[in-house]
Design an enzyme around this catalytic site. Structure first.
Site, short mmCIF file in Angstrom:
data_model
loop_
_atom_site.label_atom_id
_atom_site.label_comp_id
_atom_site.label_asym_id
_atom_site.label_seq_id
_atom_site.Cartn_x
_atom_site.Cartn_y
_atom_site.Cartn_z
N HIS A 269 0.83 -1.20 0.00
CA HIS A 269 0.00 0.00 0.00
C HIS A 269 0.87 1.25 0.00
O HIS A 269 0.45 2.31 -0.47
CB HIS A 269 -0.92 0.03 1.23
CG HIS A 269 -1.97 -1.03 1.21
ND1 HIS A 269 -1.78 -2.28 1.73
CD2 HIS A 269 -3.25 -1.02 0.72
CE1 HIS A 269 -2.88 -3.01 1.58
NE2 HIS A 269 -3.78 -2.26 0.97
N ASP A 341 -4.33 -6.09 -7.94
CA ASP A 341 -4.55 -5.35 -6.70
C ASP A 341 -4.75 -3.89 -7.09
O ASP A 341 -4.54 -3.49 -8.26
CB ASP A 341 -3.36 -5.54 -5.76
CG ASP A 341 -3.76 -5.44 -4.29
OD1 ASP A 341 -4.82 -4.86 -4.00
OD2 ASP A 341 -3.00 -5.92 -3.43
#
Length: 442
Positions: A269, A341
């Site tokens: 992230h 993702d």
């Protein structure tokens, strides 16, 4: 006098009998002749373009041969028929799974659904309010999508443990790590069913679960107890059971994060993790659960933003033809849906331009591009892919491959924008509490 009359009468009877016999023979011969003569349609079939064959046996053989060689009528492919009716914009839209803002449908989200025709939406914690409020939000998105020709994926990360998106009134489900310690596949399968029932309460049809990462690095900042454990065999057993539980309740499971996020020391992230493992090392640990899922015909696989330089030094897995095309599609023989993702995560955003990443991942073999937190990013990906097809950088046949897989998955689960939220919250909560007691007892 009487004798002569009787003889005469007998002669008349004999004559009539002979006439009837002759008449019967004539009728019989006539019927036989008609039965041997083919109908006009049969004659046309047997003798089209040729002279009539006087040899009746040869004619019969020809008829049998022609009947035996008529090819069976090809069955129609409803998925291909649906694909053929989509415009390029509609096909590109199916390949985008986007995030929304707030807890109600705003004008930008509605425009994204109408203009970019996105094939799916993902909810995060900030999109969830109460059970009824979230259900209304989900339904408003389905309603907005009814002008589009394909029903929409409504997706969420509902793993249990710290990754939970459900309202507070819904009983919680513990982490994979806790369930993994039981080593009981039946408990894991029930976990999948309960997760599915949770998200059906508000109308979702896709769950980004189970996690199939093997927790091999105790310093991993992002996986930890999101994994079932540090053993590939345990993760396989429990993860496949959870996957079956989800699908048994009509929810599409998405296994993640291929090729394996368990040995990273960086949170993707925030930035791009690097794992210096060889193909052989990956095959002995990380890939085992994913191969098991492919053998169980998993519906969808999420690919991680991790660089594996010993496989592909130039592209993270999510953008890599080596990892998606050659390994997942090639060696694993996986032909289901591949989802990236979130392309707005730091691993991509800090190292690649979004338009370049979008083209690369499609070229590598991805079907759905997840972009979670920006309407502008979803539009950028849409415009980039449309332009790439029109310029020839990506062939339309490549787009068709992905959209065919997406349509096939939606048809397999009979997705419909008419489908309403379902379930009994009170009963579900009671079942979760009962199941948790079983987990705790182990």
């Amino acid at each position: 006098m009487y004798t002569r009359h009787r003889n005469t009468k007998n002669r008349h009877i004999n004559t009539l009998q002979m006439l009837f016999l002759l008449f019967g023979i004539v009728l019989l011969l006539s019927a036989c002749g008609q039965s041997q003569k083919p109908s006009s349609s049969e004659q046309n079939n047997n003798n089209a373009g040729t002279e009539t064959n006087s040899n009746s046996n040869a004619g019969a053989d020809d008829q049998d041969n022609q009947q035996n060689t008529v090819p069976p009528q090809e069955e129609k492919d409803p998925i291909q028929e649906q694909l053929n009716q989509l415009s390029l914009d509609e096909k590109i839209g199916q390949m985008i799974l986007a995030g929304v803002q707030g807890t109600t449908l705003d004008a930008q989200a509605k425009q994204m659904i109408t203009d970019q025709k996105v094939g799916g939406i993902i909810f995060y914690a900030n999109n969830v309010s109460t059970v009824s409020g979230t259900a209304k939000f989900v339904q408003s998105i389905k309603d907005a999508n009814r002008s589009n020709p394909v029903p929409i994926f409504m997706s969420v990360d509902q793993e249990g443990g710290k990754v939970s998106r459900m309202p507070e009134t819904v009983e919680t489900i513990p982490s994979n790590g806790k369930v993994g310690k039981t080593k009981d596949a039946e408990l894991a399968q029930t976990m999948g069913k309960l997760l599915a029932r949770q998200i059906r309460l508000v109308g979702f049809n896709v769950d980004f679960a189970p996690v199939l990462d093997v927790n091999s690095n105790p310093n991993n900042p992002v996986i930890g107890d999101r994994s079932f454990g540090s053993s590939a065999s345990l993760v396989s057993k429990m993860g496949i059971a959870e996957m079956k539980g989800l699908r048994s309740e009509g929810i599409i499971p998405v296994v993640k994060h291929f090729p394996g996020h368990g040995d990273t020391s960086v949170d993707s992230h925030l930035d791009l993790p690097v794992v210096n493992k060889t193909e052989k090392q990956l095959a002995q640990l990380e890939w085992i659960p994913f191969e098991a899922a492919v053998k169980e015909q998993v519906e969808a696989v999420m690919v991680a933003h991790i660089l594996f330089p010993k496989l592909d030094p130039d592209h993270p897995a999510s953008l890599s033809d080596v990892i998606i095309g050659q390994h997942l599609r090639g060696k694993f023989k996986y032909d289901g849906v591949v989802i990236t993702d979130d392309l707005s995560m730091g691993a991509i955003a800090k190292n690649y331009k979004l338009n370049d990443a979008a083209v690369s991942t499609v070229q590598a073999g991805s079907d759905i591009l997840l972009v979670a937190h920006s309407y502008e990013s979803a539009k950028t990906i849409f415009d980039t892919l449309v332009s790439a097809v029109k310029s020839g950088k990506i062939s339309e046949s490549r787009i068709n491959e992905s959209v065919y897989r997406i349509l096939a998955l939606k048809q397999k689960y009979n997705l419909s924008d008419e489908e309403q939220p379902s379930g009994d919250l009170k009963q579900l909560n009671a079942d979760i509490v009962d199941w948790r007691k079983q987990v705790d007892a182990r």
